[in-house]
Design a protein around this motif. Sequence first.
Motif, PDB file in Angstrom:
ATOM      1  N   LEU A 115       0.828  -1.215   0.000  1.00 18.18           N
ATOM      2  CA  LEU A 115       0.000   0.000   0.000  1.00 18.18           C
ATOM      3  C   LEU A 115       0.859   1.260   0.000  1.00 18.18           C
ATOM      4  CD1 LEU A 115      -2.939  -0.881   2.437  1.00 18.18           C
ATOM      5  CD2 LEU A 115      -3.140  -0.190   0.037  1.00 18.18           C
ATOM      6  N   TYR A 116       1.899   1.247   0.814  1.00 23.37           N
ATOM      7  CA  TYR A 116       2.760   2.438   0.896  1.00 23.37           C
ATOM      8  C   TYR A 116       3.498   2.669  -0.420  1.00 23.37           C
ATOM      9  CZ  TYR A 116       6.579   5.497   2.256  1.00 23.37           C
ATOM     10  OH  TYR A 116       7.489   6.524   2.304  1.00 23.37           O
ATOM     11  N   MET A 117       4.186   1.635  -0.888  1.00 21.23           N
ATOM     12  CA  MET A 117       4.983   1.796  -2.111  1.00 21.23           C
ATOM     13  C   MET A 117       4.075   2.011  -3.321  1.00 21.23           C
ATOM     14  SD  MET A 117       7.932   1.733  -0.874  1.00 21.23           S
ATOM     15  CE  MET A 117       8.718   1.959  -2.473  1.00 21.23           C
ATOM     16  N   GLY A 118       2.958   1.249  -3.395  1.00 24.14           N
ATOM     17  CA  GLY A 118       2.036   1.421  -4.517  1.00 24.14           C
ATOM     18  C   GLY A 118       1.368   2.775  -4.494  1.00 24.14           C
ATOM     19  N   ASN A 176       3.666   5.340  -5.818  1.00 19.45           N
ATOM     20  CA  ASN A 176       3.768   5.243  -7.278  1.00 19.45           C
ATOM     21  C   ASN A 176       2.538   5.818  -7.966  1.00 19.45           C
ATOM     22  OD1 ASN A 176       6.270   4.007  -7.112  1.00 19.45           O
ATOM     23  ND2 ASN A 176       5.439   1.927  -7.212  1.00 19.45           N
ATOM     24  N   VAL A 177       1.348   5.633  -7.357  1.00 17.04           N
ATOM     25  CA  VAL A 177       0.134   6.212  -7.931  1.00 17.04           C
ATOM     26  C   VAL A 177       0.218   7.731  -7.899  1.00 17.04           C
ATOM     27  CG1 VAL A 177      -2.352   6.535  -7.592  1.00 17.04           C
ATOM     28  CG2 VAL A 177      -1.365   4.245  -7.460  1.00 17.04           C
ATOM     29  N   LEU A 178       0.699   8.276  -6.785  1.00 20.76           N
ATOM     30  CA  LEU A 178       0.846   9.735  -6.671  1.00 20.76           C
ATOM     31  C   LEU A 178       1.886  10.273  -7.651  1.00 20.76           C
ATOM     32  CD1 LEU A 178       0.679  10.186  -2.793  1.00 20.76           C
ATOM     33  CD2 LEU A 178      -1.106  10.668  -4.472  1.00 20.76           C
ATOM     34  N   ASP A 179       2.888   9.442  -7.941  1.00 22.60           N
ATOM     35  CA  ASP A 179       3.918   9.847  -8.912  1.00 22.60           C
ATOM     36  C   ASP A 179       3.494   9.566 -10.344  1.00 22.60           C
ATOM     37  OD1 ASP A 179       5.501  10.625  -6.823  1.00 22.60           O
ATOM     38  OD2 ASP A 179       6.694   8.784  -6.777  1.00 22.60           O
ATOM     39  N   SER A 180       2.273   9.054 -10.521  1.00 16.28           N
ATOM     40  CA  SER A 180       1.726   8.744 -11.849  1.00 16.28           C
ATOM     41  C   SER A 180       2.500   7.649 -12.567  1.00 16.28           C
ATOM     42  CB  SER A 180       1.689  10.009 -12.721  1.00 16.28           C
ATOM     43  OG  SER A 180       0.913  11.016 -12.098  1.00 16.28           O
ATOM     44  N   THR A 181       3.232   6.790 -11.789  1.00 13.16           N
ATOM     45  CA  THR A 181       3.950   5.669 -12.417  1.00 13.16           C
ATOM     46  C   THR A 181       3.205   4.351 -12.243  1.00 13.16           C
ATOM     47  OG1 THR A 181       5.232   5.344 -10.383  1.00 13.16           O
ATOM     48  CG2 THR A 181       6.196   6.759 -12.083  1.00 13.16           C
ATOM     49  N   LEU A 182       2.033   4.413 -11.586  1.00 13.40           N
ATOM     50  CA  LEU A 182       1.227   3.218 -11.359  1.00 13.40           C
ATOM     51  C   LEU A 182      -0.241   3.612 -11.370  1.00 13.40           C
ATOM     52  CD1 LEU A 182       1.617   0.139 -10.568  1.00 13.40           C
ATOM     53  CD2 LEU A 182       1.131   0.868  -8.222  1.00 13.40           C
ATOM     54  N   THR A 183      -1.050   2.791 -12.017  1.00 14.63           N
ATOM     55  CA  THR A 183      -2.481   3.092 -12.071  1.00 14.63           C
ATOM     56  C   THR A 183      -3.183   2.529 -10.842  1.00 14.63           C
ATOM     57  OG1 THR A 183      -3.054   1.059 -13.246  1.00 14.63           O
ATOM     58  CG2 THR A 183      -2.414   2.972 -14.585  1.00 14.63           C
ATOM     59  N   ILE A 184      -4.352   3.050 -10.557  1.00 10.20           N
ATOM     60  CA  ILE A 184      -5.135   2.576  -9.418  1.00 10.20           C
ATOM     61  C   ILE A 184      -5.578   1.132  -9.631  1.00 10.20           C
ATOM     62  CG2 ILE A 184      -7.281   2.912  -8.141  1.00 10.20           C
ATOM     63  CD1 ILE A 184      -7.005   5.894  -8.625  1.00 10.20           C
ATOM     64  N   GLY A 185      -5.890   0.805 -10.879  1.00 11.77           N
ATOM     65  CA  GLY A 185      -6.319  -0.557 -11.187  1.00 11.77           C
ATOM     66  C   GLY A 185      -5.242  -1.578 -10.871  1.00 11.77           C
ATOM     67  N   ILE A 186      -3.991  -1.267 -11.243  1.00  7.32           N
ATOM     68  CA  ILE A 186      -2.891  -2.194 -10.957  1.00  7.32           C
ATOM     69  C   ILE A 186      -2.642  -2.275  -9.459  1.00  7.32           C
ATOM     70  CG2 ILE A 186      -0.405  -2.545 -11.232  1.00  7.32           C
ATOM     71  CD1 ILE A 186      -0.646  -1.531 -14.064  1.00  7.32           C
ATOM     72  N   LEU A 187      -2.762  -1.138  -8.756  1.00  3.55           N
ATOM     73  CA  LEU A 187      -2.611  -1.152  -7.306  1.00  3.55           C
ATOM     74  C   LEU A 187      -3.685  -2.039  -6.669  1.00  3.55           C
ATOM     75  CD1 LEU A 187      -1.245  -0.183  -4.734  1.00  3.55           C
ATOM     76  CD2 LEU A 187      -2.755   1.823  -4.759  1.00  3.55           C
ATOM     77  N   TYR A 188      -4.916  -1.947  -7.189  1.00  2.00           N
ATOM     78  CA  TYR A 188      -5.989  -2.808  -6.677  1.00  2.00           C
ATOM     79  C   TYR A 188      -5.640  -4.277  -6.891  1.00  2.00           C
ATOM     80  CZ  TYR A 188     -10.230  -5.567  -6.648  1.00  2.00           C
ATOM     81  OH  TYR A 188     -11.145  -6.568  -6.411  1.00  2.00           O
ATOM     82  N   VAL A 189      -5.136  -4.613  -8.093  1.00  2.00           N
ATOM     83  CA  VAL A 189      -4.768  -6.000  -8.392  1.00  2.00           C
ATOM     84  C   VAL A 189      -3.707  -6.484  -7.414  1.00  2.00           C
ATOM     85  CG1 VAL A 189      -3.727  -7.544 -10.095  1.00  2.00           C
ATOM     86  CG2 VAL A 189      -5.412  -5.853 -10.822  1.00  2.00           C
ATOM     87  N   PHE A 190      -2.710  -5.630  -7.144  1.00  2.00           N
ATOM     88  CA  PHE A 190      -1.640  -6.019  -6.229  1.00  2.00           C
ATOM     89  C   PHE A 190      -2.159  -6.216  -4.809  1.00  2.00           C
ATOM     90  CE2 PHE A 190       1.636  -5.491  -9.307  1.00  2.00           C
ATOM     91  CZ  PHE A 190       2.744  -6.137  -8.781  1.00  2.00           C
ATOM     92  N   ILE A 191      -3.046  -5.314  -4.372  1.00  2.00           N
ATOM     93  CA  ILE A 191      -3.610  -5.454  -3.026  1.00  2.00           C
ATOM     94  C   ILE A 191      -4.395  -6.761  -2.918  1.00  2.00           C
ATOM     95  CG2 ILE A 191      -5.319  -4.504  -1.422  1.00  2.00           C
ATOM     96  CD1 ILE A 191      -4.479  -1.721  -2.392  1.00  2.00           C
TER      97      ILE A 191
END
Length: 680
Positions: free
Chosen positions: A364-367, A370-385
Amino acid sequence: MAEMVEEKVESEYSGSITKRLMAYMKPYTKQMVLSIILVLLITVFELLRPILIGDAIDTYIEGYNQPYAIVEKSDLSFQGEYLSKDLEGADCFAQLLMYEDEYYYFTDLNAQESEELHEISLGSVVPESVTKDGMVIAGISGEKLDADELKVLRNNDFHGIIRIGILYTIILVLNLICTFVQTWVLQLTGQNIIYEIRKEIFHHVHSLPLRFFDTHPVGRIVTRATNDVESLHEMYATILIRLFRNSIKIIGLAVVMLSMNLTLALYSFILVPVIAALTVVFKRLSRKIHREIRTKISMLNTFLSENISGMRLIQIFANEKMKYDEFKDKNSELYRANIKQMSVFAIFRPLIYFLSQLALGIVLYMGGMNVLDSTLTIGILYVFINYISNFFEPIQDLAEQFSTLQNAFASAEKIFTILDEKNTILEKENPVILDEIKGKIEFKHAWFAYEKDDYVLRDVSFIIHPGEKVAFVGATGAGKSSILNLIGRYYDIQKGQILIDDVDIKDLSIAQIREAIGQMQQDVFIFTGDISSNIRLLNDDISDETIVKSAQTVNAAHFIEHLPEGYHEPVSERGSTLSSGQRQLLSFARTLAFDPKILVMDEATANIDTETEQLIQQALERLMEGRTTIMVAHRLSTIQHADNIIVMHKGKIREMGTHQQLLQNDGIYKKLYDLQLYSV
């Protein structure tokens, strides 16, 4: 001391448990392959579901962040232009921006302007100016959309979400069907395997010599065929496939996570070595404790079996309190062993859960960064969680399944220890089959010991001719009953020879020998069933007429016909509803129904009152006509008419002759006779 012996016996097995357990699965290879295929499909479905939701988030729900290509023709038409999310080869673009819950549409953008607006849409939108009709940002003007216009623009996103929802539902249904079929196949296979193992144990126990039952408590054998076999069921029906499924799931999750975002995946796996080390420690502790639990259960069952069978004696001697204390001690030992198991689980499971939540926090922290830095999408973060939760769940399951597997292995050790017991009474591959056993029995210098060199019989030799009536007498422990057991080859002699009809019994068929011998013992065992089944003993060749005739011959019909249901009167275990004399009469009827050539009576009239004994003497005379009869009796009055009386003393034959001859010899027999005569 008994416990030390028990534990020593229980831990003797040293073969390959896994290989042997897998051998039971060979007949069900097709079912197991089908289950593996279904497991792979179920795992794929479980991996797809988060990806579909993540794709729905990134492509459709958060779709306003994606630029549109203005093309000549597409399914999406807006304000006279055709739009597409496929940007490849496009020169002209459009972009949707959200600001303070309002949507603004920018069109006729070049590649540079589109890229700039797209980056702004992913971060903080700070317009240069905002009016009621539009906004200006980065020098580019865009118009404000109302609800209807927004609905038209995002119509494809709406339909995309519906498509994903339908696909998600289809995957759920397929997953349900596969899980149902897999569970049904595995449970059925597991039950079939357990059924075969139970049959194998029961058949093997029946094949073991009496020496085995002299040294193994009944409770322990019952535990092997019930508790221990049942603990294998879950292994075959659930654990093995779940182990495979969880292993595949872990590998699949790891591969997908690494392919989606290498850095975030490595952060997710940072605690895996710690969990692996904990799992190894847990596995070792668990196996040791499960072995202890199985041993304690076996000891408790043995104690219960023995004491419930001897309840009458316990109550006669008012020994309930002492037996209760013994039971309490054994029950406490089992309780403490189970507490050990619970303690290990109580430590391991929360530790794994804590580490899994810690890993989730790292993701959650690292993802999030990355979302705030626009290097990761919310959808991918959801998949990882979603994946990180699913990743540690099978690891935790694996550890617990290892625990159940250890329990099954501990039980398997004890089952295989029983199955590996060898039958010391071996039959030749091609035994001699006599046309008819006439009943001649000969002992030639026979030596026999139950334990090593502690000989019960010493250089015993005698001949019993067909049709003769021979009696063995002597003090307790002289070896009389041992001779009877040796004739039926329930034990084998260490030295010498035993012959039936001039053929060594080791060369004869064991089945033919025992079919030719009708044995009537002092302690008659009655099986649960009815009178008829206890006479027939599941031999369908014996007709109802034969049963009735046999009962009438030995005067057992006298009491049977007075029972409420006659020959179909139910009897309980050990025939507790019948008197000792009635059980003896049933034993006589049972023996006669099988029409043996050799009769063996081991104190057969000891529990019969004088009146009943007189009734059966005539029947016994008819029964012994034309049959070789061997009797063991302490009451010398029952054997006076024997053709030959053999006097045993300390394992040797001391005297031999008829009743009158032995009295004239004034030896051991004369002393025994006088002792009984004057004690009456």
